[in-house]
Structures are given as structure tokens and as C-alpha cells.
Design a protein around this motif. Sequence first.
Motif, PDB file in Angstrom:
ATOM      1  N   ASN A   9       0.825  -1.215   0.000  1.00  0.00           N
ATOM      2  CA  ASN A   9       0.000   0.000   0.000  1.00  0.00           C
ATOM      3  C   ASN A   9       0.857   1.263   0.000  1.00  0.00           C
ATOM      4  N   LEU A  10       1.869   1.256   0.852  1.00  0.00           N
ATOM      5  CA  LEU A  10       2.741   2.428   0.970  1.00  0.00           C
ATOM      6  C   LEU A  10       3.494   2.656  -0.344  1.00  0.00           C
ATOM      7  N   ASP A  11       3.998   1.577  -0.934  1.00  0.00           N
ATOM      8  CA  ASP A  11       4.718   1.700  -2.213  1.00  0.00           C
ATOM      9  C   ASP A  11       3.820   2.274  -3.304  1.00  0.00           C
ATOM     10  N   GLU A  12       2.565   1.801  -3.339  1.00  0.00           N
ATOM     11  CA  GLU A  12       1.618   2.281  -4.359  1.00  0.00           C
ATOM     12  C   GLU A  12       1.361   3.778  -4.205  1.00  0.00           C
ATOM     13  N   ILE A  13       1.154   4.207  -2.955  1.00  0.00           N
ATOM     14  CA  ILE A  13       0.886   5.629  -2.715  1.00  0.00           C
ATOM     15  C   ILE A  13       2.107   6.473  -3.049  1.00  0.00           C
ATOM     16  N   ILE A  14       3.275   6.018  -2.624  1.00  0.00           N
ATOM     17  CA  ILE A  14       4.505   6.779  -2.901  1.00  0.00           C
ATOM     18  C   ILE A  14       4.725   6.910  -4.412  1.00  0.00           C
ATOM     19  N   THR A  15       4.447   5.834  -5.151  1.00  0.00           N
ATOM     20  CA  THR A  15       4.605   5.881  -6.612  1.00  0.00           C
ATOM     21  C   THR A  15       3.673   6.928  -7.222  1.00  0.00           C
ATOM     22  N   LYS A  16       2.410   6.945  -6.760  1.00  0.00           N
ATOM     23  CA  LYS A  16       1.443   7.927  -7.277  1.00  0.00           C
ATOM     24  C   LYS A  16       1.833   9.353  -6.874  1.00  0.00           C
ATOM     25  N   VAL A  17       2.264   9.503  -5.632  1.00  0.00           N
ATOM     26  CA  VAL A  17       2.685  10.824  -5.156  1.00  0.00           C
ATOM     27  C   VAL A  17       3.884  11.320  -5.975  1.00  0.00           C
ATOM     28  N   GLU A  18       4.839  10.431  -6.213  1.00  0.00           N
ATOM     29  CA  GLU A  18       6.024  10.799  -6.993  1.00  0.00           C
ATOM     30  C   GLU A  18       5.626  11.265  -8.391  1.00  0.00           C
ATOM     31  N   GLY A  19       4.725  10.509  -9.018  1.00  0.00           N
ATOM     32  CA  GLY A  19       4.269  10.870 -10.363  1.00  0.00           C
ATOM     33  C   GLY A  19       3.633  12.249 -10.378  1.00  0.00           C
ATOM     34  N   ALA A  20       2.734  12.487  -9.419  1.00  0.00           N
ATOM     35  CA  ALA A  20       2.013  13.773  -9.362  1.00  0.00           C
ATOM     36  C   ALA A  20       2.966  14.914  -9.012  1.00  0.00           C
ATOM     37  N   ARG A  21       3.889  14.634  -8.107  1.00  0.00           N
ATOM     38  CA  ARG A  21       4.837  15.646  -7.638  1.00  0.00           C
ATOM     39  C   ARG A  21       5.781  16.071  -8.770  1.00  0.00           C
ATOM     40  N   LEU A  22       6.291  15.106  -9.500  1.00  0.00           N
ATOM     41  CA  LEU A  22       7.271  15.402 -10.551  1.00  0.00           C
ATOM     42  C   LEU A  22       6.642  16.136 -11.732  1.00  0.00           C
ATOM     43  N   ARG A  23       5.305  15.980 -11.880  1.00  0.00           N
ATOM     44  CA  ARG A  23       4.634  16.741 -12.936  1.00  0.00           C
ATOM     45  C   ARG A  23       4.635  18.229 -12.620  1.00  0.00           C
ATOM     46  N   ILE A  24       4.759  18.569 -11.339  1.00  0.00           N
ATOM     47  CA  ILE A  24       4.842  19.984 -10.946  1.00  0.00           C
ATOM     48  C   ILE A  24       6.293  20.431 -10.993  1.00  0.00           C
ATOM     49  N   SER A  25       7.142  19.728 -10.252  1.00  0.00           N
ATOM     50  CA  SER A  25       8.558  20.101 -10.201  1.00  0.00           C
ATOM     51  C   SER A  25       9.295  19.059  -9.382  1.00  0.00           C
ATOM     52  N   GLU A  26      10.542  18.800  -9.740  1.00  0.00           N
ATOM     53  CA  GLU A  26      11.306  17.815  -8.956  1.00  0.00           C
ATOM     54  C   GLU A  26      11.624  18.350  -7.565  1.00  0.00           C
ATOM     55  N   HIS A  27      11.449  19.660  -7.383  1.00  0.00           N
ATOM     56  CA  HIS A  27      11.704  20.262  -6.068  1.00  0.00           C
ATOM     57  C   HIS A  27      10.457  20.269  -5.187  1.00  0.00           C
ATOM     58  N   HIS A  28       9.322  19.842  -5.768  1.00  0.00           N
ATOM     59  CA  HIS A  28       8.071  19.878  -4.997  1.00  0.00           C
ATOM     60  C   HIS A  28       7.984  18.635  -4.109  1.00  0.00           C
ATOM     61  N   ILE A  29       8.132  18.831  -2.808  1.00  0.00           N
ATOM     62  CA  ILE A  29       8.115  17.710  -1.858  1.00  0.00           C
ATOM     63  C   ILE A  29       6.724  17.589  -1.242  1.00  0.00           C
ATOM     64  N   VAL A  30       6.226  16.364  -1.142  1.00  0.00           N
ATOM     65  CA  VAL A  30       4.897  16.121  -0.570  1.00  0.00           C
ATOM     66  C   VAL A  30       5.028  15.214   0.648  1.00  0.00           C
ATOM     67  N   LYS A  31       4.446  15.650   1.751  1.00  0.00           N
ATOM     68  CA  LYS A  31       4.482  14.856   2.987  1.00  0.00           C
ATOM     69  C   LYS A  31       3.203  14.018   3.089  1.00  0.00           C
ATOM     70  N   ILE A  32       3.364  12.757   3.429  1.00  0.00           N
ATOM     71  CA  ILE A  32       2.211  11.844   3.536  1.00  0.00           C
ATOM     72  C   ILE A  32       1.865  11.625   5.013  1.00  0.00           C
ATOM     73  N   ILE A  33       0.617  11.943   5.369  1.00  0.00           N
ATOM     74  CA  ILE A  33       0.114  11.665   6.722  1.00  0.00           C
ATOM     75  C   ILE A  33      -0.803  10.449   6.623  1.00  0.00           C
TER      76      ILE A  33
END
Length: 226
Positions: A9-33
Amino acid sequence: MNKLAATKNLDEIITKVEGARLRISEHHIVKIIGVSKYSTADDVKTLYEAGQRAFGENKVQDLKEKSETLDDLPIEWHFIGTLQKNKINNLIDLNPTLVHSLDSLDLALELNKKLEAKNKKLSALLQINSAYEETKSGVLPENAVEIYKQIIELCPNIILKGVMSIGAHVEDEKVIRDSFKTTKKIYDELVPFGAKYCSMGMSSDFELAIASGSNMIRVGSSLFKE
């Protein structure tokens, strides 16, 4: 919940977050709660062992029970539910990393008063009702910047760290996206006043939220599914 499911589950979410984040910018960091309100302390521990570090609870009592049970783990606890005034002292004693749900100036004043009495400080986010939904709490978008500044001025024991909102509760993606954009615009205005977090997005809409500029998401069902 077993270790395998937690890791998957965690891997799946991180993969999706990475995809969405990188579409904005490689510097855009997202914290998961990880929203653990429907889960046990054991589930939280399993996810912690899989690599998830921050967890959010909706009720003060649940936060107390789980944080005490898992006291030996350096978990970062967040309070994400509606805060009732009669529970403020209990919450302060638990010392959460961040309170996401400061939904009015009135609540901020009460919280500040009790923090002063205990000689403590607490980090919080201002909750914005950016979808204008009667079922949701939060300040209205047109008042948000003013209220944020008032809290900074009147509540020295509250350290405001940004804003939080819940996406519009509808099927139409455009409406959801618009509600996120409303919050992001307010967040941008508040960055000069110390705003660091734009907390928006849950299991059903976090990719949309990140695309709109969110840098903190709250995921429960997709993280804790068996």
C-alpha cells in the motif's frame, strides 16, 4: 494488517505521489500523513515498520490511546479532526506535531488561552472551507488571509504553519480542482507570513490535490487496506 499489505500500500501511494509531484517540479516535496482513525495501534506499528512515519487521528481520545500504546516509536502524530473546546487541554497534553483543524478565530483564541496557561506552544494549520459546503468546518476563503493574520497577532502561543482544506465532495473533477486551487491561492498569499504547508488531498483525490499544489496529503483507506 500484515507487513506485506502495508509495504504494498505504501509503495503504491509513494509511486502515485512521486508521479504527481514530478509533474509539478522535482523540487516539490509532498508529505504523507497516514490517517489511522479506523485502524488499530498494531496496524500503525506495521505501517511504521514499512516506512511510514507521520500519522493523523481524528479524535483526541484515540490519539491519546494510540500514542501511549506506541510510545516507544518516534512517530510524528498529527491531529486532523474537529477540535471541541472541552478537549483542548487534553490535546495540548499530548503535544501533537501539528493540528490541522483550526477552523475559526474563536477556536484559536480559546486554544491560545489554554496554551498560555500551560506555558506551551502548538503548531497548527488554518482550516479553510474552500468548497463552501455546509457540512464542512473552516473559515470562508474570502476571510482566510485576514483571520490567519489575526491569529498570528492575537495568539502568540499558536505557531501557524499553513492551511488545510478538504476537496469538494462531488464527482465533478473540475469542481474538486477549483476548491483546491482556491486553497492554494490563499496559501501562496500566506507564504510571506510563514505558511509552509498546504495540506489537501485524501485517498480519493490526492493526485488532483498535488497537481493543484498540495504539499501534504492525508491518506487513510488506501494506506490501511488489507
